[in-house]
Design a protein around this motif. Structure first.
Motif, PDB file in Angstrom:
ATOM      1  N   PRO A   1       0.831  -1.222   0.000  1.00 46.14           N
ATOM      2  CA  PRO A   1       0.000   0.000   0.000  1.00 46.14           C
ATOM      3  C   PRO A   1       0.858   1.261   0.000  1.00 46.14           C
ATOM      4  O   PRO A   1       1.953   1.285   0.556  1.00 46.14           O
ATOM      5  CB  PRO A   1      -0.789  -0.129   1.313  1.00 46.14           C
ATOM      6  N   ASP A   2       0.352   2.305  -0.627  1.00 40.33           N
ATOM      7  CA  ASP A   2       1.078   3.588  -0.689  1.00 40.33           C
ATOM      8  C   ASP A   2       0.934   4.387   0.601  1.00 40.33           C
ATOM      9  O   ASP A   2       1.802   5.181   0.949  1.00 40.33           O
ATOM     10  CB  ASP A   2       0.565   4.429  -1.861  1.00 40.33           C
ATOM     11  N   SER A   3      -0.196   4.178   1.280  1.00 36.68           N
ATOM     12  CA  SER A   3      -0.466   4.952   2.491  1.00 36.68           C
ATOM     13  C   SER A   3      -1.365   4.131   3.404  1.00 36.68           C
ATOM     14  O   SER A   3      -1.799   3.029   3.051  1.00 36.68           O
ATOM     15  CB  SER A   3      -1.175   6.263   2.130  1.00 36.68           C
ATOM     16  N   PHE A   4      -1.651   4.691   4.579  1.00 35.04           N
ATOM     17  CA  PHE A   4      -2.545   4.013   5.515  1.00 35.04           C
ATOM     18  C   PHE A   4      -3.932   3.830   4.909  1.00 35.04           C
ATOM     19  O   PHE A   4      -4.565   2.787   5.070  1.00 35.04           O
ATOM     20  CB  PHE A   4      -2.637   4.796   6.825  1.00 35.04           C
ATOM     21  N   ASP A   5      -4.399   4.871   4.184  1.00 38.04           N
ATOM     22  CA  ASP A   5      -5.725   4.796   3.562  1.00 38.04           C
ATOM     23  C   ASP A   5      -5.782   3.694   2.511  1.00 38.04           C
ATOM     24  O   ASP A   5      -6.783   2.974   2.406  1.00 38.04           O
ATOM     25  CB  ASP A   5      -6.083   6.145   2.919  1.00 38.04           C
ATOM     26  N   SER A   6      -4.706   3.560   1.731  1.00 40.60           N
ATOM     27  CA  SER A   6      -4.695   2.512   0.707  1.00 40.60           C
ATOM     28  C   SER A   6      -4.602   1.126   1.354  1.00 40.60           C
ATOM     29  O   SER A   6      -5.124   0.144   0.822  1.00 40.60           O
ATOM     30  CB  SER A   6      -3.540   2.720  -0.270  1.00 40.60           C
TER      31      SER A   6
ATOM     32  N   ILE B   1      -6.030   0.350   4.312  1.00 38.58           N
ATOM     33  CA  ILE B   1      -7.405   0.095   4.775  1.00 38.58           C
ATOM     34  C   ILE B   1      -8.299  -0.243   3.577  1.00 38.58           C
ATOM     35  O   ILE B   1      -9.218  -1.056   3.669  1.00 38.58           O
ATOM     36  CB  ILE B   1      -7.967   1.319   5.541  1.00 38.58           C
ATOM     37  N   GLY B   2      -7.991   0.350   2.437  1.00 36.13           N
ATOM     38  CA  GLY B   2      -8.790   0.113   1.240  1.00 36.13           C
ATOM     39  C   GLY B   2      -8.695  -1.307   0.705  1.00 36.13           C
ATOM     40  O   GLY B   2      -9.493  -1.715  -0.144  1.00 36.13           O
ATOM     41  N   GLN B   3      -7.721  -2.065   1.198  1.00 39.83           N
ATOM     42  CA  GLN B   3      -7.579  -3.452   0.753  1.00 39.83           C
ATOM     43  C   GLN B   3      -8.601  -4.385   1.411  1.00 39.83           C
ATOM     44  O   GLN B   3      -8.809  -5.497   0.951  1.00 39.83           O
ATOM     45  CB  GLN B   3      -6.162  -3.964   1.063  1.00 39.83           C
TER      46      GLN B   3
END
Length: 531
Positions: free
Chosen positions: A237-242, A244-246
């Motif tokens: 993931p690129d970031s924490f949001d990405s 969580i997006g998984q």
């Protein structure tokens, strides 16, 4: 439990390296997001590991469910709809545990369980050969004979052999695979006996570290550099949001769909059966001979599937590959399974780029050792020496697993085992003893077994029909505690025919002696219930 920490930590590291590529490969084979396999591995380790009564069993996504998952995602119209079936399947498994359905696992013959372990060992070796030489760039993680990419176990093997003959294999992957295999053999056969350090630090960990170093060092070497397709592929993931997006979440608006419930029951049944068989097999491998409470295991697996489904994970079962790797690495308590789950979680969150430097050929070398220990040639000899009643169901199970898949192999082995039981039941329904002539008549003594059912009809009918004229038959039922009505009817018919053939019958029972009974049906109606 914490007293065995020195054994469990090294074992958990080995299980982690075995589980990582399998989680990703099974997700790929299932047509699901790669991250869903990792979720299932994490939940299987931490949640199921904590709730299970098994000391050395390890759970995670199962290859045996890959085909079911792939079909169900398409049938139900998407992965989020499928997750509803996973959650419901987990609830059904919990009900199975409450209803004490775990006893089903004990009805599988030992020969079939040993065949399952051996078949899986052979499959592991056959499936890892292409990865060992860096030839298969599509790690399905599928233990079925027919693969999702159109190949099968042996076409992949033939491609590997042709590539080796022509020299078109990946030299870097092959070199590091042989180096890793050498490390593993040296570690287990020599160094592990040299001191505590070599017992605590496991060979697979060293092999993986050497594999990462090899990848880094040979990056600029055209001959030995490894392609990205020959490395572990964890989502980064690129970031924490990405990150969580998984995660995916179930779409409960489809809960009333009949198709969803059908898939849920299918998952519950197949996952429960596979788990119970793995529990039985794992307990047989356990050097400490612990016995896993099967109903508690169903509850733990069901809970794991509910949680896995709620956050986007694949269905979970206990997995013999990981469990056997745990046992072979010295795992002693459930901590090894739990720690392996935390290792998956921590590594996926913090070091996914480092994980993606691990060559698949190194992990293939690790799995080679696991497979060999499950399918040692000496076991075939041992099963053969036990006789055909053990060897045939064992062999059929092995062949079924290798040439079809796990559940088919077990089913065929069980079917053959039942046929063997029927044959032996047919043969052992009675004992027949023929004596010399007495008063001009042959004397024949027939003693019926403790339990005589309709399975024995053919054998008893054949013996009665072959009794010659002018015979004195002594029929002893004193040891018989259960006599099927079908057998009583055969005896009743024979009593009628006996008069025509001048055959005298003496019936010996716990009530005494009865000469030429008119009706066996009436006689056995009067027998005491305790008999």
């Amino acid at each position: 439990m914490f007293k065995t920490l020195k054994n469990d930590i090294p074992a958990s590291i080995v299980v982690f390296f075995v589980a990582l590529p399998l989680c990703l490969g099974i997700a790929l084979a299932s047509g699901a997001p790669l991250f869903s396999g990792l979720i299932a591995g994490i939940v299987g380790g931490i949640v199921v590991g904590a709730l299970s009564g098994s000391k050395i069993g390890v759970s995670g996504p199962a290859a045996g469910l890959a085909a079911i998952v792939l079909t169900a995602i398409g049938t139900l119209g998407g992965y989020q709809n499928f997750l509803v079936a996973v959650v419901l399947g987990g609830i059904i498994q919990i009900l199975f545990g409450v209803l004490k359905a775990g006893i089903i696992g004990y009805y599988f013959p030992s020969s079939v369980i040993k065949g399952m372990l051996t078949g899986i060992g052979i499959i592991i070796i056959l499936k890892q050969i292409p990865y060992f030489f860096g030839l298969d760039k599509n790690p399905e993680g599928d233990f079925a004979f027919l693969q999702i990419d159109g190949e099968n176990t042996f076409t992949e093997l033939l491609k590997a052999i042709n590539a080796l003959i022509s020299g078109n294999f990946d030299h870097g992957a092959t070199l590091i695979a042989f180096i890793s295999l050498g490390i593993l053999l040296l570690w287990s056969n020599v160094l592990s006996k040299k001191g505590k350090f070599f017992e605590i630090v496991q060979g697979p960990l060293v092999a993986v570290i050497v594999g990462i170093l090899f990848y880094v060092i040979t990056k600029s070497n055209d001959t030995l550099s490894l392609e990205a397709s020959h490395l572990v592929s964890v989502p980064v993931p690129d970031s924490f949001d990405s990150f969580i997006g998984q995660f995916s979440f179930p779409n409960f608006s489809v809960i009333t769909s009949t198709d969803v419930w059908i898939v849920a029951f299918t998952i519950a049944l197949v996952a429960s059966l596979e788990t119970l068989l793995c529990v039985e097999a794992t307990d047989k491998l356990d050097p400490n001979k612990n016995v896993t409470p099967t109903n508690r295991e169903l509850f733990a697996q069901g809970t794991g599937n509910v949680i896995s489904g709620m956050i986007g994970g694949l269905p979970i079962t206990q997995v013999i590959v990981r469990s056997s790797a745990n046992i072979q690495s010295g795992g002693r308590s459930k901590l090894s399974a739990i720690i392996h789950g935390f290792l998956l979680l921590i590594s996926v969150v913090s070091i996914p780029k480092l994980l993606n430097m691990i060559p698949l050929s190194v992990l293939a070398a690790v799995l080679f050792i696991v497979g060999y220990k499950l399918a040692k040639p000496a076991l075939f000899k041992k099963m053969y020496e036990l006789g055909w009643k053990q060897f045939i169901p064992f062999t059929v199970t092995v062949l079924g697993i290798v040439f079809i898949d796990l559940l088919w192999g077990i089913g065929l082995g069980l079917a053959v085992g039942i046929v063997v039981i029927l044959i032996k039941s047919y043969q052992n329904s009675h004992f027949l003893h023929i004596e010399d002539k007495s008063n001009g008549k042959h004397k024949i003594k027939m003693t019926l077994a403790e339990e005589v059912t309709f399975f024995n009809k053919g054998a008893i009918l054949k013996e009665l029909d072959s009794i010659p004229r002018d015979t004195y038959l002594e029929l002893d039922v004193r040891k018989t505690r259960y006599l099927d009505n079908d057998i009583i009817e055969i005896l009743d018919d024979f009593a009628f025919k006996a008069k025509e053939r001048n055959i005298d019958i003496q019936l010996i029972s716990e009530r005494g002696v009865e000469e030429n009974p008119d009706s066996f049906i009436e006689f056995f109606k009067l027998r005491p219930k305790s008999a």
